[in-house]
Scaffold this motif. Structure first.
Motif, mmCIF file in Angstrom:
data_model
loop_
_atom_site.group_PDB
_atom_site.id
_atom_site.type_symbol
_atom_site.label_atom_id
_atom_site.label_comp_id
_atom_site.label_asym_id
_atom_site.label_seq_id
_atom_site.Cartn_x
_atom_site.Cartn_y
_atom_site.Cartn_z
ATOM 1 N N GLY A 94 13.070 0.956 -12.088
ATOM 2 C CA GLY A 94 12.164 1.761 -12.904
ATOM 3 C C GLY A 94 10.812 1.964 -12.232
ATOM 4 N N VAL A 95 10.291 0.890 -11.635
ATOM 5 C CA VAL A 95 9.002 0.977 -10.962
ATOM 6 C C VAL A 95 9.095 1.947 -9.788
ATOM 7 N N LEU A 96 10.150 1.777 -8.980
ATOM 8 C CA LEU A 96 10.289 2.630 -7.797
ATOM 9 C C LEU A 96 10.512 4.081 -8.177
ATOM 10 N N MET A 97 11.209 4.285 -9.286
ATOM 11 C CA MET A 97 11.450 5.654 -9.744
ATOM 12 C C MET A 97 10.134 6.331 -10.084
ATOM 13 N N LEU A 98 9.276 5.606 -10.794
ATOM 14 C CA LEU A 98 7.977 6.157 -11.156
ATOM 15 C C LEU A 98 7.148 6.461 -9.915
ATOM 16 N N LEU A 99 7.160 5.542 -8.957
ATOM 17 C CA LEU A 99 6.378 5.734 -7.741
ATOM 18 C C LEU A 99 6.923 6.887 -6.913
ATOM 19 N N THR A 100 8.253 7.013 -6.867
ATOM 20 C CA THR A 100 8.860 8.129 -6.134
ATOM 21 C C THR A 100 8.382 9.439 -6.733
ATOM 22 N N GLU A 101 8.357 9.465 -8.067
ATOM 23 C CA GLU A 101 7.912 10.668 -8.758
ATOM 24 C C GLU A 101 6.466 11.009 -8.394
ATOM 25 N N LEU A 102 5.613 9.996 -8.359
ATOM 26 C CA LEU A 102 4.218 10.217 -7.990
ATOM 27 C C LEU A 102 4.110 10.742 -6.571
ATOM 28 N N ALA A 103 4.906 10.154 -5.673
ATOM 29 C CA ALA A 103 4.865 10.579 -4.276
ATOM 30 C C ALA A 103 5.292 12.033 -4.155
ATOM 31 N N ILE A 104 6.357 12.372 -4.864
ATOM 32 C CA ILE A 104 6.860 13.749 -4.791
ATOM 33 C C ILE A 104 5.820 14.731 -5.316
ATOM 34 N N SER A 105 5.161 14.390 -6.422
ATOM 35 C CA SER A 105 4.173 15.350 -6.935
ATOM 36 C C SER A 105 2.972 15.458 -6.024
ATOM 37 N N GLN A 106 2.698 14.415 -5.242
ATOM 38 C CA GLN A 106 1.606 14.538 -4.290
ATOM 39 C C GLN A 106 1.994 15.438 -3.122
ATOM 40 N N ILE A 107 3.278 15.427 -2.769
ATOM 41 C CA ILE A 107 3.735 16.244 -1.642
ATOM 42 C C ILE A 107 3.771 17.719 -2.035
ATOM 43 N N GLN A 108 4.227 17.951 -3.271
ATOM 44 C CA GLN A 108 4.447 19.348 -3.662
ATOM 45 C C GLN A 108 3.159 20.102 -3.935
ATOM 46 N N ARG A 137 -2.213 8.740 1.727
ATOM 47 C CA ARG A 137 -2.367 7.625 0.782
ATOM 48 C C ARG A 137 -2.082 8.131 -0.631
ATOM 49 N N LEU A 138 -1.366 7.335 -1.387
ATOM 50 C CA LEU A 138 -0.997 7.734 -2.742
ATOM 51 C C LEU A 138 -1.927 7.058 -3.727
ATOM 52 N N ALA A 139 -2.927 7.779 -4.194
ATOM 53 C CA ALA A 139 -3.809 7.202 -5.206
ATOM 54 C C ALA A 139 -3.088 7.269 -6.543
ATOM 55 N N ILE A 140 -3.427 6.344 -7.448
ATOM 56 C CA ILE A 140 -2.801 6.355 -8.771
ATOM 57 C C ILE A 140 -3.875 6.663 -9.803
ATOM 58 N N SER A 141 -3.722 7.759 -10.499
ATOM 59 C CA SER A 141 -4.754 8.192 -11.433
ATOM 60 C C SER A 141 -4.740 7.309 -12.681
ATOM 61 N N PRO A 142 -5.858 7.291 -13.420
ATOM 62 C CA PRO A 142 -5.878 6.528 -14.677
ATOM 63 C C PRO A 142 -4.759 6.963 -15.624
ATOM 64 N N LEU A 143 -4.429 8.240 -15.584
ATOM 65 C CA LEU A 143 -3.335 8.732 -16.427
ATOM 66 C C LEU A 143 -2.031 8.023 -16.081
ATOM 67 N N ASN A 144 -1.748 7.967 -14.776
ATOM 68 C CA ASN A 144 -0.512 7.306 -14.347
ATOM 69 C C ASN A 144 -0.562 5.812 -14.562
ATOM 70 N N LEU A 145 -1.740 5.217 -14.392
ATOM 71 C CA LEU A 145 -1.867 3.788 -14.654
ATOM 72 C C LEU A 145 -1.578 3.499 -16.124
ATOM 73 N N SER A 146 -2.016 4.393 -17.016
ATOM 74 C CA SER A 146 -1.754 4.120 -18.430
ATOM 75 C C SER A 146 -0.271 4.305 -18.749
ATOM 76 N N TRP A 147 0.398 5.211 -18.067
ATOM 77 C CA TRP A 147 1.860 5.305 -18.199
ATOM 78 C C TRP A 147 2.499 3.986 -17.816
ATOM 79 N N THR A 168 0.864 -1.184 0.000
ATOM 80 C CA THR A 168 0.000 0.000 0.000
ATOM 81 C C THR A 168 0.896 1.228 0.000
ATOM 82 N N LEU A 169 0.580 2.187 -0.865
ATOM 83 C CA LEU A 169 1.490 3.315 -1.075
ATOM 84 C C LEU A 169 1.065 4.587 -0.348
ATOM 85 N N TYR A 170 2.067 5.283 0.168
ATOM 86 C CA TYR A 170 1.843 6.569 0.802
ATOM 87 C C TYR A 170 2.922 7.530 0.339
ATOM 88 N N SER A 171 2.599 8.819 0.366
ATOM 89 C CA SER A 171 3.661 9.812 0.206
ATOM 90 C C SER A 171 3.981 10.324 1.615
#
Lengths: 346, 288
Positions: free
Chosen positions: B274-288, B154-164, B17-20
């Motif tokens: 690669g997976v973790l890099m993408l998730l880190t990016e998502l987490a960072i954009s949720q924080i900012q 909680r870090l939700a993953i948008s359909p946009l990010n899922l398609s990435w 389960t993902l969190y930022s």
């Protein structure tokens, strides 16, 4: 009384919801009304089932009677099981008089000649349905009462509904016994599966309301239509589009309730064709996909797609043909020679 | 790929389960043992207050915290921190094994852009992944919040990010047999709900992606859009349903699977980074 029978009865009673136990035991008819009066249904179910077992002990129940109770339970809770549909084929056109005694005798003989240890139970219901329960053993082991197969056969039809045992190797033998007993020469599995036995019957017996052309000149009424606005043109267009959709839906799905299916599966082996503007994949091989639609009530769900704006009318025949073709498993290939708007499913 | 396969085996094939997490204030890596003891005491106190997790069984919760130096992108990234909660039942014998109850780990993979702009006293580990009972997650999160003045979301993953994700992972080359590339959609707001599973043979999905992707190693939004449009139009051709109007809920490939509620399963170590890099990016954009 054999303790395996006692245990089986105990477990079967435990499955029954408390409020239903008395009715089911009455339907069973093995315990007298006087005996049923002695039961206290307001205690823990564990205790109720123990008391039932004791009464069965008094009456010396054997596995045959216990199996009947199991059929009754599964007949009432038939939707807990997954059912597949099989179609039998006759060699000739002869109309034969169906003799139930003969059927049962031949069925038992065929199974027992192949497998010594089986428990075979029949129960007939008012709608001409014959329920058959088979518990399977091996040459050296007594039948496993907890993994039986159930068959529902309407003798006026070539259709058999089977909820197979998890012991998969028993299925061919079961099928063989069915065709021998019913004087057919072949049986094949249809690509139609569901938990709702009645819906499967509706589909193969064509008991649902089928699509037919209806002339419906009345404008659409009810909440769907936007209230009148100052710009009359807009409302008119909207109304006529909604009416068109409504009419097409009725043509395709008919007026009545749809049979209840939970899923439809399509194995696509068609060529990938993209928008010619996009320069992508143009292989000579099919683009292999597996698409599965799931819903608590699939056909009602599909019916609502166009009005919801999720799909274009008329809805694809791949979806609307499900009840008519009596199948919910499809393999779709391109039609040879045609531009692939046409599909065949073998 | 400098990742030690043995050390990262624990994170494969588990649903995380993902969190930022916002940066941790005055976090000292040298004090991990102390932190473990403090967290342990905190959990014991929470249980005494009546916020017990297990009813009936007496459990001693043991806390272990460790540093995972290999789990990072560059040297600029902080090394990952792993927190594990185990139990040893008081009733069992001294020789019994500890039972792992809950794991959580903080990490940052190629998160340098973010950490560069953060003051010295803060430690950046924007991605937090948990596996185990929600109640333990709440306790651990609560302690970290109090101790390091950070906050979890909680870090939700948008359909946009899922398609990435599905586009990226569909294109991955793997040595072993691949499983289908599956997209799961749900159609909301119908009188009877509808779920659609669209699974594509992995070779065919990869072939499609290969013709869409122009520059190897680089992915653009436009390429992802084209890939998805191709899938949608192939589907429309057959069923006349606008899949793009449905909600993309989950994607699954041989590399990893991701759910829009912020749940991820990494199936293959080959593309872990690669997976973790993408998730880190998502987490960072949720924080900012």
């Amino acid at each position: 009384m054999d303790e395996t029978v006692a245990e089986y009865i105990r477990r079967t009673v435990l499955k029954i919801p408390r409020d239903e136990i008395k009715t089911m035991l009455q339907k069973w008819g093995f315990l007298s009304e006087a005996q049923l009066q002695t039961l206290n249904f307001h205690q823990l179910k564990d205790n109720v089932s123990q008391e039932v077992v004791q009464l069965c002990e008094e009456n010396s129940a054997d596995i045959k009677q216990a199996a009947v109770l199991d059929i009754i339970y599964n007949h009432i809770y038939q939707n807990k099981r997954m059912w597949s549909v099989y179609q039998m084929k006759k060699s000739g056109e002869e109309l034969e008089y169906f003799d139930i005694t003969d059927f049962k005798k031949k069925f038992k003989e065929r199974l027992r000649s192949a497998l010594k240890n089986v428990t075979i139970t029949f129960k007939e219901y008012e709608d001409n349905a014959i329920w058959i329960r088979v518990a399977w053993g091996t040459p050296h082991k007594k039948p496993n009462q907890y993994k039986p197969s159930y068959v529902v056969y309407h003798s006026q039809t070539p259709y058999v509904f089977i909820s197979a045992s998890v012991l998969k190797s028993t299925l061919p033998l079961l099928c063989q016994a069915l065709i021998v007993a019913s004087n057919y020469h072949d049986i094949r599995e249809m690509e139609l599966r569901s938990h709702s036995l009645n819906s499967l019957k509706d589909i193969v017996f064509k008991r649902y309301s089928q699509n037919f052309q209806t002339y419906n000149p009345k404008p659409l009424q009810g909440g769907n239509v936007e209230p009148q606005s100052a710009d009359l043109r807009i409302v008119q267009e909207n109304r006529s589009e909604k009416e068109r959709i409504h009419r097409l839906n009725r043509e395709v799905f008919g007026d009545g309730p749809q049979p209840k299916l939970e899923f439809a599966q399509y194995r696509l082996e068609t060529m990938f064709k993209s928008d010619p503007k996009i320069d992508v994949l143009d292989k000579k091989e099919p683009f292999r996909c597996l698409v599965k639609f799931s819903s608590p009530h699939l056909l009602e769900s599909l019916k609502s797609l166009v009005p919801a704006g999720m799909a274009d009318a008329p809805l694809s025949p791949l979806l609307t043909c499900i009840p008519q073709k009596a199948r919910n498993y499809f393999k779709i290939k391109d039609k040879k020679g045609f531009f692939p708007e046409g599909f065949v499913s073998p | 790929e400098n990742v030690d396969l043995q050390k990262t085996a624990f994170l494969l094939r588990k649903a995380w389960t993902l969190y930022s997490v916002t940066p941790l204030y005055r976090f000292r890596r040298a004090r991990l043992r102390d932190y473990a003891r403090l967290l342990s005491a905190f959990i014991a106190a929470e249980k005494q207050k009546g916020l017990a997790v297990e009813v009936g069984v007496e459990l001693d919760i043991k806390v272990a915290m460790s540093s995972l130096p290999d789990l990072r992108g560059t040297e600029q990234d902080q090394a990952a921190i792993l927190v594990q909660l185990s139990s040893r039942s008081r009733a069992s014998s001294r020789n019994s094994e500890d039972k792992l109850l809950w794991s959580g780990w903080f990490c940052s993979v190629y998160g340098d852009d973010f950490s560069e702009n953060v003051p010295e006293s803060f430690t950046c580990l924007p991605l937090f992944l948990t596996h185990g009972a929600e109640s333990y997650t709440a306790m651990v999160g609560s302690w970290f919040q109090k101790t390091f003045d950070c906050s979890f979301r909680r870090l939700a993953i948008s359909p946009l990010n899922l398609s990435w994700m599905v586009a990226m992972w569909a294109g991955c080359k793997l040595d072993r047999a691949a499983s289908a590339v599956e997209l799961i959609f749900s159609v909301p707001h119908l009188p009877q709900s509808l779920d659609i599973s669209y699974a594509i043979h992995p070779e065919d999905a990869k072939a499609l992606w290969d013709t869409v992707q122009k520059t190897p190693g680089e992915i653009t939004q436009e390429e992802v859009d084209v890939f998805m449009d191709c899938l949608y139009s192939h589907f429309y051709r057959h069923f006349k349903i606008h899949l793009s109007a449905a909600k993309l809920v989950k994607v699954s490939t041989v590399v990893a699977s991701a759910h829009c509620d912020g749940i991820i399963k990494i199936l293959h170590s080959q593309y872990l980074s690669g997976v973790l890099m993408l998730l880190t990016e998502l987490a960072i954009s949720q924080i900012q």
